[in-house]
Scaffold this motif. Structure first.
Motif, mmCIF file in Angstrom:
data_model
loop_
_atom_site.group_PDB
_atom_site.id
_atom_site.type_symbol
_atom_site.label_atom_id
_atom_site.label_comp_id
_atom_site.label_asym_id
_atom_site.label_seq_id
_atom_site.Cartn_x
_atom_site.Cartn_y
_atom_site.Cartn_z
ATOM 1 N N PHE A 302 0.824 -1.202 0.000
ATOM 2 C CA PHE A 302 0.000 0.000 0.000
ATOM 3 C C PHE A 302 0.865 1.262 0.000
ATOM 4 O O PHE A 302 0.363 2.373 0.031
ATOM 5 C CB PHE A 302 -0.932 -0.014 1.221
ATOM 6 N N PRO A 324 0.698 5.788 -0.523
ATOM 7 C CA PRO A 324 -0.685 5.313 -0.619
ATOM 8 C C PRO A 324 -1.414 5.884 -1.834
ATOM 9 O O PRO A 324 -2.204 5.180 -2.465
ATOM 10 C CB PRO A 324 -1.308 5.821 0.683
ATOM 11 N N GLN A 325 -1.105 7.157 -2.182
ATOM 12 C CA GLN A 325 -1.766 7.732 -3.356
ATOM 13 C C GLN A 325 -1.468 6.909 -4.605
ATOM 14 O O GLN A 325 -2.343 6.649 -5.418
ATOM 15 C CB GLN A 325 -1.309 9.179 -3.599
ATOM 16 N N ILE A 328 -3.381 3.685 -4.594
ATOM 17 C CA ILE A 328 -4.774 3.907 -4.986
ATOM 18 C C ILE A 328 -4.876 4.072 -6.496
ATOM 19 O O ILE A 328 -5.741 3.505 -7.150
ATOM 20 C CB ILE A 328 -5.351 5.143 -4.261
#
Lengths: 506, 347
Positions: A302, A324-325, A328
Motif C-alpha cells: 500500500f 498510498p496515493q 490507490i
C-alpha cells in the motif's frame, strides 16, 4: 457449594430512552470461568460496567460473597476484589513490570517511604503465580502484548482480585499465546478466582469456560453448562436466528493473475523475498503468527513503507508503489488492522469517510459536491447494509462491525483491482462477521483479487482459496485452501514444515 | 454525533455573536463617538492585520498544528518591504509582490521543517518565531525605520475605497477565499481529517504532507500581505512590527470555537472571534479604560466562551449531587449527570 462470588438479580439499566439491560440475572461461583457471549450492542459492556461500579443500575440488586451491596462505585468494587482486564492493557509503558504491579498494591499509609525491595519481591511472586516468565525489571514497553496482559493479571491479583473480568483478552494474541493464557486461567480457577470471560471466538469459550451466558438485546437469553451445548446452538441463541453456512463457498474459479510479487522485500520492515501471485476472483489468505510480517507486507503493497527490492507486477506490468496515493492510482486498496486509528476517521461522518479516498473522482476541481457525496454514501450504506442513522452520522456512533463496513466502503468506492484486508473481522460480532465474509466472497466473485490477513485460523481456512503462511518476514509455504488442514497451517507458521504438503517455492 | 458537534459549534457561534452585539450596544451607550461611522472604520482598520493572521491560522489549527511565527514574519516582511522600496528602488507594487514571495518562502521553511524533519509545529514555529524577528532586527540593526512612503501606497492603509477603509476589500477577499477553502473544498476536508487523525488520513491516501505544507505556506503569504497593509496603515516599517500578533490571532481562532486539538472549527467563528476582540479593545478606549483592561477582559472572555458549553453541565451535576444527598435511598438518578458530562466531553 459456598455462596456465589457475585450474584446479579434482575438488573436493569437505561440510558435516556434506551434500555440497555432489561432484568439481567447472572451468577459467578468461586473457581468458575463464566463466559459472557453476545453480539455487539447486546449489553455486555453495560453489564461489565455495572459490575465494576462504573454504571449504577436503575433497579435490581448486586450481591458479592453473599452480601447485598447497596451501592457499587468503582472504588468500592475495587475494594471488594473486582478487577477488569481489557483488550489493550492499561499499564504504564515506561515503568517496569514490577513497578506497574507495585502501583496496584495496597498503598502504604501516609508519608511512609515505599519499600521497593519488598514490593519487588511481591511483584515477582505475583508474576510467578500467573506463570509469567518475565524479568520484573523489564520496562513494560519492551514486553509483548501477551506478556503485558500477564502483568496486568498479576497486578489485579496483587490488588486482591477475586472476581476477574476479561474483555476479549485474546484479540491480539496468537494461538500459542492464547494457550498460555488459558493455562493461567486454569491456575486462577484452581485458586478460587471467579472469571467472567468475554470473547467473540467460540472455540475459546468451549476451551476454557465452565458455563456460558448469552445476552441478546439487553436480556440474558440462556445460561448453560458448556458440556451440554454446541456451537450452532450458541450462535442461534446469540443472533436469534440460524446462521446458515458460516463460511460462504467460492462462486467462481479464479481468473487471470492480477498481482504478482517476485522476491519483494523491504529492509526497514524486515520483510524479504516474498513471492506469490493473486488471481482475479481469488481470496489469498495470509496466515502466520503476530510479528511474522503480514501487516508489514500489506503496508509495503500500500506504499506506506515502500519496498526496496524485488518487483511487483500488476496485470503483467511492473509498477512502483511509493505512497498510498500511488497504490490507490494502481487500484490497490487496504483495509488496515487498526480500524479505529487507521481504518476510519471516527469523528467524521459516514459520508466523509466513504468518499475520503476518491476525492479526485467525486469532487472534480477539489470542490465538494454534497449531493454526489450523499448519493455515494447512500449507495454503500444500502449495498453493505451499514446500520447508521444517516450518512451524516459520525462513524464513532456506529458499532464495530458497521465501522468496519464503512472502512470497506471507502475502498470499494475506489473501484480497486486488489483489496488487502487486514484482520477484517477483529472485534466484530458473529452476525456482522458472517456478513463481512459474504461480502468478501461477493467481491471476489466480481473479479477482485483479495488478500486477507487473519489470525483467526478457522477464518483463514474457511475463506481462502490459497493460504500463504508467513514466518520471519517471508512466505514459507503456500497451501491449497481446500485441502490444507489447520495443523498444516499452524505447523508452517511455527516453522515446523515436517510434512506441510504443498511446500511451494514458486 | 456530527449533528451534535455541529449544533454545539453553531451554538457557540450564536453566543459569540450575541457577545459582539452586546459589546457594541454597551460601548455605544458609554462612549459618545463609539457608534460613529468613523470609529467603526477605525475598528476595521485596526483589526485587519490580526484578522488576516487569524484567518490563515484557522486551517493550521484545524490540522492540529499551530504557527507562532506569523507575528515575527509580519515584522520581517515589513522590513524587507521597506528595504526593497527604499534601498533597492522598487515601486511599492513590485516590492509588495516580492514581499509576498518572501512570505511564501518563509512559510515554506516552516512547512519543510514540519513535514520533512517531522518536528512538531509548536517547536518549529517557536524557532522561526525567534529567527524571523531576529533577522528583522539584524537587518535594521534595531534602529533603522522606513518612512516617507508615497501617498499612493499609504492610500491602502489610510484612505477610503468604495466608501470603506481601503484594506477592507482585501480582507473580505481573503476571508472568502479561506472560507471556501476550508468549507467547500476537499482541501478543507483533508485539513480536518489530518486534525482528527493524521494516521487515519494517511491510510486513506490523502497527501498529508502536501496539505500540511499548504496551510503553512498560505500563512506565510498572508502574513506578508498583512505586513504590507500594516506598513501602509502606520506609514512606517520597524523591526518590532506585529509583535505579539500571533497570540491575538490564536486567541481569536480559539475564541471562535476552533478546537486547539484540530478537526473542529469554522472560519466564520474565527471572524466573530476577531470582531469580539476588536470591538472590546476599541470600546474600552471610548469607555476611558486603561489599555491593560482590554487584555484582561479578552482573557476572561476567552475562558468564559470556552467554558460556556461546560457550565450548564456543572450546574446539572451539582444539582444531581444535591438531590442524591436529599434522597439517599433512591440511587437511580444520581449518576446520570456526570455520565453525560463525560460522554459529551469526548466530542
Amino acid at each position: 457449594m459456598s455462596a456465589p462470588l457475585l450474584q446479579l438479580n434482575t438488573i436493569t439499566k437505561s440510558f435516556d430512552a434506551v434500555r440497555a439491560l432489561k432484568g439481567v440475572s447472572f451468577t459467578l461461583n468461586p473457581g468458575e470461568v463464566h463466559a459472557l457471549l453476545g453480539e455487539n450492542g447486546a449489553g455486555k459492556s453495560t453489564l461489565i460496567k455495572v459490575i465494576t461500579g462504573a454504571h449504577q443500575p436503575n433497579s435490581g440488586t448486586i450481591e458479592i460473597n453473599g452480601q447485598l451491596v447497596e451501592k457499587l462505585t468503582p472504588a468500592s468494587a475495587h475494594k471488594l476484589g473486582i478487577a477488569a482486564i481489557y483488550q489493550q492493557p492499561a499499564l504504564f509503558p515506561d515503568l517496569s513490570a514490577a513497578e506497574n504491579i507495585a502501583l496496584g498494591l495496597e498503598p502504604t499509609s501516609g508519608l511512609r517511604r515505599i519499600n521497593w525491595a519488598q514490593r519487588r519481591a511481591q511483584a515477582r511472586d505475583l508474576l510467578k503465580r500467573v506463570g509469567a516468565d518475565i524479568d520484573p525489571e523489564t520496562e513494560v514497553r519492551n514486553l509483548s502484548m501477551p506478556q503485558q496482559q500477564l502483568v496486568e493479571i498479576a497486578r489485579s491479583l496483587g490488588k486482591g482480585a477475586r472476581i476477574l473480568i476479561m474483555d476479549e483478552p485474546t484479540a491480539s494474541l496468537t494461538q500459542k499465546e492464547v494457550e498460555l493464557l488459558f493455562g493461567v486461567i486454569c491456575d486462577l480457577r484452581r485458586q478460587g478466582v471467579g472469571i467472567i470471560y468475554i470473547s467473540h471466538r467460540l472455540e475459546e469459550i468451549f476451551a476454557v469456560a465452565d458455563r456460558v451466558t448469552v445476552l441478546r438485546d439487553g436480556e440474558s437469553v440462556a445460561t448453560h453448562a458448556i458440556g451440554v451445548i454446541d456451537k450452532p446452538k450458541l450462535i442461534r441463541l446469540m443472533v436469534g436466528r440460524e446462521v446458515a453456512a458460516i463460511y460462504p463457498p467460492a462462486q467462481t474459479a479464479p481468473g487471470q493473475v492480477v498481482l504478482s510479487l517476485s522476491k519483494v522485500g523491504c529492509t526497514k520492515s524486515q520483510v524479504h523475498d516474498v513471492t506469490f501471485d493473486v488471481r482475479a476472483g481469488e481470496v489469498f489468505g495470509l496466515a502466520g503468527l503476530v510479528g511474522a510480517g503480514r501487516t508489514e507486507l500489506a503496508r509495503m503493497l500500500f506504499g506506506i513503507t515502500p519496498t526496496d527490492s524485488g518487483t511487483i507486477r500488476l496485470n503483467g506490468e511492473t509498477i512502483q508503489i511509493h505512497s498510498p496515493q500511488q497504490a490507490i492510482d494502481h487500484g490497490i486498496g487496504y483495509v488496515p488492522e487498526d480500524r479505529r486509528r487507521h481504518g476510519v476517521i471516527l469523528e467524521m461522518s459516514v459520508a466523509a469517510n466513504a468518499t475520503m479516498s476518491v476525492h479526485r473522482r467525486i469532487f472534480p476541481g477539489a470542490w465538494l459536491r454534497f449531493g454526489a457525496e450523499q448519493e455515494l454514501a447512500k449507495k454503500y450504506i444500502h449495498d453493505l447494509s451499514i446500520k447508521t442513522y444517516s450518512p451524516d452520522s459520525n462513524v464513532n456512533t456506529l458499532s464495530g462491525g458497521n465501522q468496519q463496513k464503512v472502512a470497506l466502503a471507502r475502498w470499494l468506492a475506489t473501484g480497486p483491482k486488489v483489496l488487502i484486508l487486514d484482520e477484517p473481522t477483529q472485534g466484530v460480532d458473529v452476525g456482522a462477521k458472517a456478513e463481512i465474509h459474504k461480502l468478501i466472497r461477493n467481491l471476489a466473485a466480481q473479479g477482485l483479487a483479495v488478500i486477507m490477513i487473519s489470525s483467526d485460523l478457522p477464518e483463514i481456512m474457511g475463506m481462502s482459496d490459497r493460504i500463504g503462511v508467513m514466518l520471519g518476514g517471508t512466505i514459507t509455504a503456500i497451501l491449497d485452501g481446500k485441502s490444507a488442514d489447520a495443523d498444516a497451517v499452524m505447523a508452517a507458521a511455527l516453522g515446523q514444515t515436517q510434512r506441510a504438503g504443498e511446500m511451494s517455492a514458486q | 454525533m456530527k449533528n451534535f458537534v455541529r449544533s454545539n459549534l453553531a451554538k457557540h457561534e450564536a453566543i459569540l455573536l450575541v457577545v459582539v452585539i452586546a459589546e457594541w450596544f454597551y460601548f455605544n451607550s458609554v462612549g459618545a463617538h463609539f457608534g460613529s461611522l468613523d470609529n467603526t472604520f477605525d475598528i476595521v482598520r485596526h483589526s485587519v492585520e490580526i484578522g488576516l493572521l487569524a484567518l490563515v491560522m484557522t486551517p493550521i489549527i484545524l490540522t492540529g498544528g499551530i504557527d507562532l511565527s506569523v507575528g515575527s514574519l509580519l515584522g520581517l516582511c515589513a522590513i524587507l518591504f521597506g528595504k526593497l522600496w527604499r534601498d533597492a528602488g522598487l515601486s511599492p507594487a513590485t516590492a509588495g509582490i516580492c514581499t509576498v514571495g518572501i512570505g511564501a518562502v518563509a512559510g515554506g521553511l516552516n512547512a519543510t521543517l514540519i513535514t520533512w524533519l517531522r518536528l512538531p509545529p509548536l517547536i518549529v514555529t517557536l524557532g522561526t518565531y525567534s529567527l524571523f524577528r531576529g533577522l528583522a532586527e539584524a537587518i535594521t540593526r534595531g534602529v533603522d525605520t522606513f518612512t516617507g512612503f508615497p501617498a499612493s501606497f499609504l492610500f491602502l492603509g489610510q484612505e477610503r475605497f468604495l466608501g470603506m477603509p481601503a484594506q477592507a476589500p482585501i480582507f473580505v477577499c481573503v476571508a472568502i477565499v479561506v472560507w471556501l477553502l476550508v468549507h467547500r473544498t476537499t482541501f478543507g476536508r483533508s485539513f480536518r481529517a489530518i486534525g482528527f487523525s493524521p494516521d487515519g488520513a494517511r491510510y486513506a491516501g490523502l497527501p498529508v504532507d502536501r496539505r500540511i505544507a499548504m496551510v503553512y505556506v498560505l500563512a506565510g503569504i498572508v502574513s506578508a500581505l498583512a505586513a504590507i497593509i500594516y506598513t501602509a496603515r502606520l506609514g512606517q516599517a520597524k523591526a518590532d512590527a506585529g509583535t505579539g500578533y500571533e497570540l491575538y490571532a490564536i486567541t481569536a481562532v480559539v475564541l471562535g470555537g476552533t478546537s486547539i486539538f484540530g478537526g473542529i472549527g469554522t472560519v466564520h467563528g474565527t471572524l466573530l472571534g476577531v470582531a469580539a476582540i476588536a470591538v472590546l479593545s476599541n470600546g474600552l478606549v471610548h469607555a476611558r479604560q486603561p489599555r491593560e483592561v482590554a487584555g484582561m477582559l479578552t482573557g476572561l472572555l476567552l475562558i468564559l466562551a470556552l467554558s460556556s458549553s461546560v457550565i450548564p453541565k456543572i450546574f446539572a451535576r451539582l444539582r444531581a449531587r444535591r438531590q442524591t444527598r436529599r434522597h439517599d435511598k433512591a440511587p437511580n438518578s444520581k449518576i446520570q449527570a456526570p455520565e453525560k458530562l463525560q460522554s459529551s466531553n469526548t466530542d
